[in-house]
Design an enzyme around this catalytic site. Sequence first.
Site, mmCIF file in Angstrom:
data_model
loop_
_atom_site.group_PDB
_atom_site.id
_atom_site.type_symbol
_atom_site.label_atom_id
_atom_site.label_comp_id
_atom_site.label_asym_id
_atom_site.label_seq_id
_atom_site.Cartn_x
_atom_site.Cartn_y
_atom_site.Cartn_z
ATOM 1 C CB THR A 60 -3.588 10.641 -0.744
ATOM 2 O OG1 THR A 60 -3.660 12.053 -0.899
ATOM 3 C CG2 THR A 60 -3.223 10.013 -2.072
ATOM 4 C CD GLU B 119 3.724 13.159 -2.516
ATOM 5 O OE1 GLU B 119 3.531 13.398 -1.313
ATOM 6 O OE2 GLU B 119 2.944 13.511 -3.404
HETATM 7 N N1 HSE Z 1 -2.442 10.913 -8.295
HETATM 8 C C1 HSE Z 1 -2.636 10.927 -6.871
HETATM 9 C C2 HSE Z 1 -4.050 10.464 -6.576
HETATM 10 C C3 HSE Z 1 -2.427 12.307 -6.374
HETATM 11 O O1 HSE Z 1 -4.971 10.955 -7.241
HETATM 12 O O2 HSE Z 1 -4.231 9.610 -5.716
HETATM 13 C C4 HSE Z 1 -2.603 12.462 -4.896
HETATM 14 O O3 HSE Z 1 -2.358 13.810 -4.568
#
Ligand code: HSE
Length: 309
Positions: free
Chosen positions: A183, A130
């Site tokens: 992201t 990640e």
């Molecule tokens: N919690 C993370 C975000 C998840 O919202 O950036 C990304 O999949």
Amino acid sequence: MIKEQIRLFCPATIANISCGFDVLGLALDSIGDEMVLRKVSSPGIKITGITGQDLPLETDKNVAGVAGMAMIKALEYKEGFEIEIHKKIKPGSGIGSSAASAAGVVWGMNQLMGSPCSDHQLVQFAMEGEKLASGSAHADNVAPAIYGGITLVRSSSPLDIIRINSPELLYASVIHPHIEIKTSDSRKILKTSISLADGIKQWGNLGALIAGLFKEDYALISRSLEDHIIEPVRSILIPGFDDIKKAALAAGALGCGISGSGPSIFALSKGGDKATEVAKAMSLELSKIKLNHDTYVSVINTKGIYILP
Ligand code: HSE
């Protein structure tokens, strides 16, 4: 020489679930990647093929490769694995594409090694993948993929994961508009501080949502599915978000919000029929603005990753 092989289903996941930014997530059942892992005598990880998406085969540039190598190094494992990844979850869709690959590889390696690692350790290895994908080692997608169901990451350092009850009739509707939001980009636009008033609303909702899930109190779940901090900032990146949310709630959803970092939008409903109705209402809004999209309806997947026949 090939010793053993398994084929896995690696679920898509909805992170955040409105009020739980970076801490809450749930696993889906109707959409996920497939992955084939082979135990081989040559050391390291070799990605032998990827279908469905154009992603790097180099181990150190691929989230599955990086997560797998983190596990091999930690265990000082002398042999290796070949991996085939069949992507069904599009990268940048907001339903945990990188997490499915990172979690799938370490879960599968653990199976082929005779289960030396706990789920807790597997999440730690998957988080390395990640980190490569988004620059942040968040666990809110990989935790539900590995544990199954709904998970709360109380702390990521030291890692502390709590599995939350998934009410049997809780269903998710997800629409994925065909635009890509990275992201890393959608994290850059977030404010780094919040007001005390917003904090109070957010932790009130988060606590109540957890209570609602354990009590199977759908009205409480519904009241708690609010996000006063992230959604107002990120929703501007998603065409038609406000109308889609209104349509989902009008169709009887318990709540609706951005799935992970978007652009997918999720709604939760009581029962599969209601979730199908809600998905149709959401999809209609995207059709009105002529935005191609995929629609999924899924029960909460309490198993997480599993072996396919
Ligand atoms: N919690 C993370 C975000 C998840 O919202 O950036 C990304 O999949």
